[in-house]
Design a protein around this motif. Structure first.
Motif, PDB file in Angstrom:
ATOM      1  N   THR A 189      -3.069   3.388 -11.257  1.00 13.09           N
ATOM      2  CA  THR A 189      -3.604   1.621 -10.598  1.00 13.09           C
ATOM      3  C   THR A 189      -3.773   1.423  -8.995  1.00 13.09           C
ATOM      4  OG1 THR A 189      -1.647   0.367 -10.773  1.00 13.09           O
ATOM      5  CG2 THR A 189      -2.295   0.010 -12.008  1.00 13.09           C
ATOM      6  N   PRO A 274      -9.361  -4.604  -2.187  1.00 15.31           N
ATOM      7  CA  PRO A 274      -9.850  -5.422  -3.170  1.00 15.31           C
ATOM      8  C   PRO A 274      -8.929  -5.673  -3.821  1.00 15.31           C
ATOM      9  CG  PRO A 274     -10.206  -2.824  -3.222  1.00 15.31           C
ATOM     10  CD  PRO A 274      -9.377  -3.611  -1.664  1.00 15.31           C
ATOM     11  N   PHE A 276      -6.366  -4.096  -7.115  1.00 12.28           N
ATOM     12  CA  PHE A 276      -6.154  -3.273  -7.613  1.00 12.28           C
ATOM     13  C   PHE A 276      -6.630  -3.007  -8.831  1.00 12.28           C
ATOM     14  CE2 PHE A 276      -2.152  -4.972  -9.373  1.00 12.28           C
ATOM     15  CZ  PHE A 276      -2.081  -4.959 -10.209  1.00 12.28           C
ATOM     16  N   ASN A 322      -2.982   1.377  -2.101  1.00 19.14           N
ATOM     17  CA  ASN A 322      -2.306   1.122  -2.848  1.00 19.14           C
ATOM     18  C   ASN A 322      -2.106   2.013  -4.267  1.00 19.14           C
ATOM     19  OD1 ASN A 322      -0.888  -1.351  -0.515  1.00 19.14           O
ATOM     20  ND2 ASN A 322      -3.364  -1.352  -0.536  1.00 19.14           N
ATOM     21  N   LYS A 445       5.119  -1.140  -5.272  1.00 18.57           N
ATOM     22  CA  LYS A 445       3.851  -0.272  -5.014  1.00 18.57           C
ATOM     23  C   LYS A 445       3.793   0.480  -3.830  1.00 18.57           C
ATOM     24  CE  LYS A 445       0.682  -3.018  -2.518  1.00 18.57           C
ATOM     25  NZ  LYS A 445       1.980  -4.231  -2.212  1.00 18.57           N
TER      26      LYS A 445
HETATM   27  P1  ADP Z   1       0.555  -7.198   0.841  1.00 17.63           P
HETATM   28  O1  ADP Z   1       0.234  -9.012   1.452  1.00 17.63           O
HETATM   29  O2  ADP Z   1       2.368  -7.316   0.383  1.00 17.63           O
HETATM   30  O3  ADP Z   1      -0.158  -5.921   1.419  1.00 17.63           O
HETATM   31  P2  ADP Z   1      -0.803  -7.040  -1.232  1.00 17.63           P
HETATM   32  O4  ADP Z   1      -0.129  -8.244  -2.499  1.00 17.63           O
HETATM   33  O5  ADP Z   1      -1.874  -8.224  -0.593  1.00 17.63           O
HETATM   34  O6  ADP Z   1       0.245  -6.742  -0.407  1.00 17.63           O
HETATM   35  O7  ADP Z   1      -1.722  -6.023  -1.338  1.00 17.63           O
HETATM   36  C1  ADP Z   1      -3.042  -5.288  -1.155  1.00 17.63           C
HETATM   37  C2  ADP Z   1      -2.927  -4.579  -1.927  1.00 17.63           C
HETATM   38  O8  ADP Z   1      -2.893  -3.452  -2.561  1.00 17.63           O
HETATM   39  C3  ADP Z   1      -4.785  -4.856  -2.281  1.00 17.63           C
HETATM   40  O9  ADP Z   1      -5.452  -3.953  -2.800  1.00 17.63           O
HETATM   41  C4  ADP Z   1      -3.627  -5.357  -3.507  1.00 17.63           C
HETATM   42  O10 ADP Z   1      -4.548  -5.334  -4.810  1.00 17.63           O
HETATM   43  C5  ADP Z   1      -2.899  -3.677  -4.231  1.00 17.63           C
HETATM   44  N1  ADP Z   1      -1.818  -3.954  -5.048  1.00 17.63           N
HETATM   45  C6  ADP Z   1      -1.146  -4.894  -5.315  1.00 17.63           C
HETATM   46  N2  ADP Z   1       0.110  -4.403  -6.543  1.00 17.63           N
HETATM   47  C7  ADP Z   1      -0.291  -3.337  -6.752  1.00 17.63           C
HETATM   48  C8  ADP Z   1      -0.715  -2.361  -7.515  1.00 17.63           C
HETATM   49  N3  ADP Z   1       0.605  -2.483  -8.873  1.00 17.63           N
HETATM   50  N4  ADP Z   1      -0.849  -1.136  -7.786  1.00 17.63           N
HETATM   51  C9  ADP Z   1      -1.488  -1.075  -7.058  1.00 17.63           C
HETATM   52  N5  ADP Z   1      -2.057  -1.773  -5.667  1.00 17.63           N
HETATM   53  C10 ADP Z   1      -1.753  -2.837  -5.883  1.00 17.63           C
END
Ligand code: ADP
Ligand code: MG
Length: 697
Positions: A189, A274, A276, A322, A445
């Motif tokens: 993902t 966006p 993920f 990510n 991630k």
């Molecule tokens: P943070 O606040 O720690 O930077 P977020 O949860 O806001 O993390 O996520 C940042 C990005 O990572 C977003 O685009 C989110 O959709 C993506 N993301 C979160 N979980 C996953 C996952 N399991 N796999 C891939 N991307 C992810």
């Protein structure tokens, strides 16, 4: 406007629409085909195509296209209308199953690196049924892979899909070893955060460099840049807000999960993140996002710059990839679990990534290499060209304890036995403080931060998926043979930490000290595209891709040729643009300004009491010196350009472009920027950095 939940995905032929529109039997068969990655047979395709066409026409579509991603890194489409002649001078609207599943665009004008024999100009496109069809500009777009008639990949999607399959194959072996018999596939993902600049169209139109190359080739430092940090997360200007609102709406209609929009560090810089999704869909969505950003900016009389480094001395733009892996049963394999078995599985997957990134640092670096991204990587900007992994203090300490068989934790002070103990909980926020790491573990991630803002995310994910697939393959090979799973697993994790801990770096990645230390650790520091691309063809990499069926040796060679050639092409266009600007605008403008100064000087001399002409005298002298220097430098560049095609080896040619042409362009820039600082504002032929960066009010 309807509420978001009503129009979200309105332009997508998604699962809900399929369920509504397809006969029950057809729907189930299509789902099976998609899930098993099987070829769609014609009878089924005919029914699907017909439903798709009816739906598309109701939404106002008149045309259809196979939407694909050639190795130019952008998307391509060729529109055909649905019309078909009917009796009595009329037309009916038609769309067959054959047209849905396969297209035959002329491939001769897309880069193929020699994969497409000249006598066979046709390529073919095939529907990637895992990515939904959608409507854009009254056209039904069918996401497709693009191959040569010999079956060679000519695009970014084919290798990505292959790498996802490779990863699933190996990850499945590993999760089964942990007793997860119900898992049928593992997918990766991705959430791709996208940075970009927005500037006013009126200033853009006056800059040939932005028009032809996407970046400024000249520009003296403005009095105010990003030093006050007053733009980051600042209040968004109304014009930008209107743009973001429309962008979100259009993305949502396409089923793209745009989530966050904010200002970035540099003036005029912004970011969109966006939620993920599955990697191939995330790649499609990121392409659409970039396309819509540019289109919608124009509607608002602005231009969206996706170049990695539009302005020297100002932060560049990147993309954060990510990345995680998840089972079809919904388990994120990079999420630390609650039970000893889940923890062991989590640790093994983290080790797999650690090993992959260490063993294939070269590929990870290559996946983000381009002439435009070279301005960021290795140029004292985020992140450095050295690939390393950030794990955060807690996870690093846990691994350390496992490696050395020493007790971990403050309370129990126990030895951590894999498969026996659960990991202590480590809070997510403490793992994500380091923003300078190229490859950071962020709780559940990994965030790969080296991607350039304009590139397709496919390359990076192909490399990550394939190298992690290889780690997992090696793990599974060992573990499947073992008689004592738990102790074998413990040893395996211990050994992997020992062998690959050199790739872990939790400190400041921008520090020069780190570059020295990385060298001492034996890590690669490949500064430019011509430096790193040759690694693509190293035997270990050729074998890796062949073993996992991601690239054949011929395809890999084609990748190398296309990327090296692409590098030369970009610098070639930049050098020609620069010469055009110097010859036609800059030298004449400065010459004219010197003449004005000369006239003033003479007029002042004629006035007896205006004796002090030191301003005019000195400025005339300085600018004459500078224009003389510029003139000689540009003659030298013109001369150097004459021999740019005298190479049979594309690598040598790229090094010539870097060491001679690009170096000369930088010298010229220094002189021009000094001239700009000395020239009257109204005499300078281009909008200044200040005017561009603060153009959107
Ligand atoms: P943070 O606040 O720690 O930077 P977020 O949860 O806001 O993390 O996520 C940042 C990005 O990572 C977003 O685009 C989110 O959709 C993506 N993301 C979160 N979980 C996953 C996952 N399991 N796999 C891939 N991307 C992810
Ligand atoms: Mg980020």
């Amino acid at each position: 406007m309807d509420t978001v939940s009503k129009y979200f995905g309105a332009n997508v032929f998604n699962d809900t629409v399929m369920k509504e529109r397809l006969p029950h039997e057809t729907y189930n068969m299509l789902q099976q085909t998609i899930k098993n990655g099987k070829h769609l047979e014609l009878g089924l395709a005919n029914v699907v195509a017909n439903a798709m066409k009816d739906w598309a026409i109701e939404q106002g579509a008149t045309h259809f296209t196979h939407w694909f991603q050639p190795m130019t890194g952008i998307t391509a489409e060729k529109h055909d209308s649905f019309i078909s002649p009917a009796f009595g001078g009329k037309v009916i609207m038609e769309f067959s199953g054959k047209e849905l599943i396969q297209g035959e665009p002329d491939a001769s004008s897309f880069p193929s690196g020699g994969l497409r024999a000249t006598f066979e100009a046709r390529g073919y496109t095939a529907w990637d049924a895992t990515s939904y069809a959608f409507i854009k500009d009254n056209t039904l777009c069918i996401p497709t892979a693009f191959c040569s008639y010999g079956g060679h990949a000519l695009d970014k999607k084919t290798p990505l899909l292959r790498s996802m399959q490779a990863l699933s194959r190996q990850a499945l072996r590993v999760v089964k070893l942990f007793g997860n018999e119900d898992v049928r596939f593992v997918e990766t993902t991705v959430g791709a955060e996208q940075e970009y600049f927005l500037i006013d169209k009126s200033v853009f139109d006056k800059r040939k460099d932005l028009i032809y190359t996407g970046r400024t080739l000249f520009g003296a430092k403005p009095p105010k840049g990003q030093e006050l940090d007053d733009h980051y997360f600042g209040a968004i200007k109304p014009r930008v807000l209107a743009f973001m609102k429309e962008l979100d709406e259009e993305l949502w209609k396409l089923g793209i999960l745009a989530k966050t929009e904010h200002n970035e560090v540099a003036p005029a810089q912004h970011e969109l993140a966006p939620i993920f999704t599955t990697t191939n869909i995330a790649a499609d969505h990121n392409q659409l996002t970039m396309e819509l950003m540019q289109k919608i900016a124009k509607k608002h009389n602005m231009v969206c710059l996706l170049h990695e480094k539009p302005f020297a001395g100002v932060n560049g733009s990147g993309k954060h990839n990510n990345w995680s892996l998840s089972t079809d049963t919904g388990v994120n394999l990079l999420n630390p679990g609650d039970t000893p078995a889940e923890n062991a599985q989590f640790l093994l997957f983290v080790r797999a990534v650690l090993k992959a990134v260490d063993d294939y640092q070269d590929l990870i670096r290559i996946s983000v290499a381009s002439a435009s991204n070279d301005h960021r990587l290795g140029a004292n900007e985020a992140p450095p060209a050295v690939v390393s992994i950030f794990l955060g203090t807690e996870l690093s300490e846990i691994l350390d304890a496992i490696e050395k068989d020493v007790p971990y934790g403050t309370k129990e002070k126990e030895m951590l036995r894999i498969g026996v103990h659960t990991l202590p909980k480590f809070p997510k926020d403490t793992t994500d403080r380091n923003r300078t790491s190229p490859f950071a573990f962020t709780g559940n991630k990994f965030e790969f931060r080296m991607l350039g803002s304009s590139s397709s995310i496919s390359d990076a994910n192909v490399m990550i998926n394939t190298s992690v697939a290889e780690s997992l393959k090696q793990f599974a090979d060992i573990l499947e043979q073992s008689s004592d799973f738990e102790s074998e697993l413990h040893t395996l994790i211990q050994n992997t930490i020992r062998e690959h801990k050199r790739i872990i770096f939790n400190g400041n990645g921008y520090d020069d000290q780190w570059v020295k230390e990385a060298e001492a650790r034996g890590l690669l520091n490949l500064k430019s595209t011509p430096d790193c691309l040759p690694y693509l063809l190293h035997e270990k990499n050729v074998q890796l891709f062949a073993r996992h069926k991601v690239f054949s040796p011929e395809e890999l060679k084609a990748q190398y040729d296309i990327q090296m050639e692409g590098y030369c092409k970009i610098i070639n266009i930049e050098a020609l643009t620069l010469l055009n600007m110097v010859n036609k605008d800059i030298l004449p403008a400065v010459s004219g300004f010197i003449r004005d100064l000369g006239e003033t000087y003479q007029q002042k001399k004629a006035v007896p009491f205006a004796a002090d002409c030191s301003y005019e005298e000195n400025l005339i002298r300085d600018l004459s010196d500078l224009s003389g220097r510029l003139y000689r430098q540009k003659l030298a560049l013109e001369k150097a350009m004459e021999s740019r095609n005298d190479f049979t080896d594309v690598g040598e040619k790229a090094r010539y472009f870097r060491d001679v042409i690009f170096a000369s362009m930088n010298d010229i820039r220094t002189v021009v920027d000094e001239m700009e600082d000395k020239t009257r504002s109204t005499a300078w032929p281009y909008p200044t950095y200040g005017a561009i960066l603060f153009s959107v009010k």
